[in-house]
Design a protein around this motif. Structure first.
Motif, short mmCIF file in Angstrom:
data_model
loop_
_atom_site.label_atom_id
_atom_site.label_comp_id
_atom_site.label_asym_id
_atom_site.label_seq_id
_atom_site.Cartn_x
_atom_site.Cartn_y
_atom_site.Cartn_z
N ASP A 1 10.22 -50.37 -32.88
CA ASP A 1 9.51 -50.50 -34.15
C ASP A 1 8.02 -50.71 -33.94
O ASP A 1 7.18 -50.23 -34.72
CB ASP A 1 10.06 -51.68 -34.96
N ALA A 2 7.68 -51.43 -32.87
CA ALA A 2 6.28 -51.73 -32.59
C ALA A 2 5.54 -50.58 -31.93
O ALA A 2 4.34 -50.68 -31.64
CB ALA A 2 6.18 -52.97 -31.71
N GLY A 3 6.26 -49.48 -31.67
CA GLY A 3 5.62 -48.32 -31.07
C GLY A 3 5.39 -48.43 -29.58
O GLY A 3 4.49 -47.77 -29.03
N VAL A 4 6.17 -49.25 -28.90
CA VAL A 4 6.04 -49.37 -27.45
C VAL A 4 6.33 -48.02 -26.80
O VAL A 4 7.37 -47.41 -27.05
CB VAL A 4 6.99 -50.45 -26.90
N ALA A 5 5.42 -47.56 -25.97
CA ALA A 5 5.53 -46.22 -25.39
C ALA A 5 6.33 -46.24 -24.10
O ALA A 5 6.18 -47.17 -23.28
CB ALA A 5 4.14 -45.65 -25.11
N PRO A 6 7.19 -45.24 -23.87
CA PRO A 6 7.89 -45.13 -22.59
C PRO A 6 6.89 -45.09 -21.43
O PRO A 6 5.84 -44.44 -21.52
CB PRO A 6 8.64 -43.80 -22.72
N GLY A 7 7.18 -45.78 -20.39
CA GLY A 7 6.30 -45.84 -19.22
C GLY A 7 5.29 -46.96 -19.29
O GLY A 7 4.61 -47.24 -18.30
N SER A 8 5.15 -47.62 -20.45
CA SER A 8 4.21 -48.74 -20.57
C SER A 8 4.79 -49.96 -19.88
O SER A 8 6.00 -50.06 -19.65
CB SER A 8 3.96 -49.05 -22.04
N SER B 1 18.96 -44.97 -29.50
CA SER B 1 19.62 -44.45 -28.30
C SER B 1 18.72 -43.44 -27.59
O SER B 1 18.64 -43.44 -26.35
CB SER B 1 20.95 -43.79 -28.68
N THR B 2 18.03 -42.61 -28.34
CA THR B 2 17.12 -41.63 -27.73
C THR B 2 15.90 -42.32 -27.14
O THR B 2 15.45 -41.98 -26.03
CB THR B 2 16.68 -40.59 -28.78
N TRP B 3 15.37 -43.28 -27.86
CA TRP B 3 14.21 -44.02 -27.35
C TRP B 3 14.56 -44.75 -26.05
O TRP B 3 13.77 -44.76 -25.10
CB TRP B 3 13.73 -45.02 -28.39
N PHE B 4 15.76 -45.33 -25.99
CA PHE B 4 16.16 -46.02 -24.77
C PHE B 4 16.26 -45.03 -23.61
O PHE B 4 15.85 -45.34 -22.48
CB PHE B 4 17.51 -46.72 -24.96
N ARG B 5 16.79 -43.84 -23.85
CA ARG B 5 16.84 -42.84 -22.78
C ARG B 5 15.44 -42.51 -22.30
O ARG B 5 15.20 -42.38 -21.09
CB ARG B 5 17.54 -41.57 -23.26
#
Length: 267
Positions: A186-193, A243-247
């Motif tokens: 929800d907070a927009g945390v980006a993958p790889g951050s 689920s997609t964001w977690f992947r």
């Protein structure tokens, strides 16, 4: 020791067969003075009389009770109450050993049950701990699907030693992680951050309650969370698209550790 003929006693081989002990043991007991044959033949062979056999029978009985040879000799040669005291002490030790073996057998029973069932909890306990969305058939389905894997064996070994309180602690940790994942998306945390990578590491730590999880295995789990309808429904029920964001965050973390998510395998 007088000389005699074979008819006056039994040779060592026959005594060994009759008592179920080795000839070597009989020779050793002779050497240490625990049970010496009373007779010998003219050729020097040992012969055991009826009295010798009676003493040997008592030695075998006491040895089966767990007494050491020194204590057996003390019991056989002591005409005072000390022999009774030694037997009482041995009885206490045998009772303690039986108690230890019974506890070990109970532990083995739980381990067998855990390998077969996964969770050693009643249906009511499972519902209370894991919530109304929990399906009691899930452990049986997992056993059928993964029962031959190393990870199921590791899971069963953990499960065998856990009661409701331990499982409640794990369920609470999983619930907190799920909320943290939803809040981060929800907070927009980006993958790889850094924050996303910390959540990936937290997932591995929480999941270790079931079995050790390598980074490649975690990538495979991320794929399954997204593709499997049951897992996808769980995560997307927390937040749509979770689920997609977690992947994505597990893939990004894997790349940072030199792992290609596209070729990752369960190892």
């Amino acid at each position: 020791m007088p000389d005699t003929t074979d008819a006056d006693g039994l040779p060592v081989g026959q005594v060994s067969a009759r008592l179920g002990v080795t000839v070597r043991a009989l020779h050793h007991w002779d050497e240490i003075g625990l049970a010496r044959p009373s007779l010998r033949t003219a050729a020097g062979y040992r012969l055991y009389t009826g009295g010798d056999l009676e003493r040997l029978h008592r030695i075998v009985v006491y040895r089966e009770l767990g007494l050491g040879l020194d204590r057996i000799q003390a019991v056989l040669d002591d005409t005072t109450a000390g022999a009774t005291d030694a037997l009482r002490m041995q009885r206490t030790q045998v009772a303690e050993r039986i108690d230890r073996l019974q506890r070990r057998m109970s532990g083995l029973d739980r381990m067998i049950d855990a390998h077969e069932r996964g969770l050693l909890l009643t249906v009511e306990q499972q519902a209370a701990i894991f919530g109304p969305q929990w399906i009691p058939d899930w452990p049986a389905q997992a056993r059928q699907r993964y029962g031959d894997t190393t990870q199921w064996r590791q899971y069963a070994e953990h499960s065998a030693s856990r009661g409701p309180e331990e499982w409640q602690t794990i369920a609470d940790a999983v619930a907190r992680l799920d909320r943290a994942l939803g809040d981060a998306m929800d907070a927009g945390v980006a993958p790889g951050s850094p924050e996303a990578n910390r959540l990936v590491e937290r997932h591995r730590e929480v999941f270790a309650s079931y079995f050790p999880l390598t980074r490649e295995m975690q990538v495979c789990l991320g794929r399954m969370y997204e593709a499997d309808p049951g897992f996808a429904a769980h995560y997307d029920g927390i937040r749509a698209g979770l689920s997609t964001w977690f992947r994505h965050i597990t893939d990004a973390s894997a790349r940072a550790h030199g792992i290609d998510p596209d070729t990752a395998t369960w190892q």
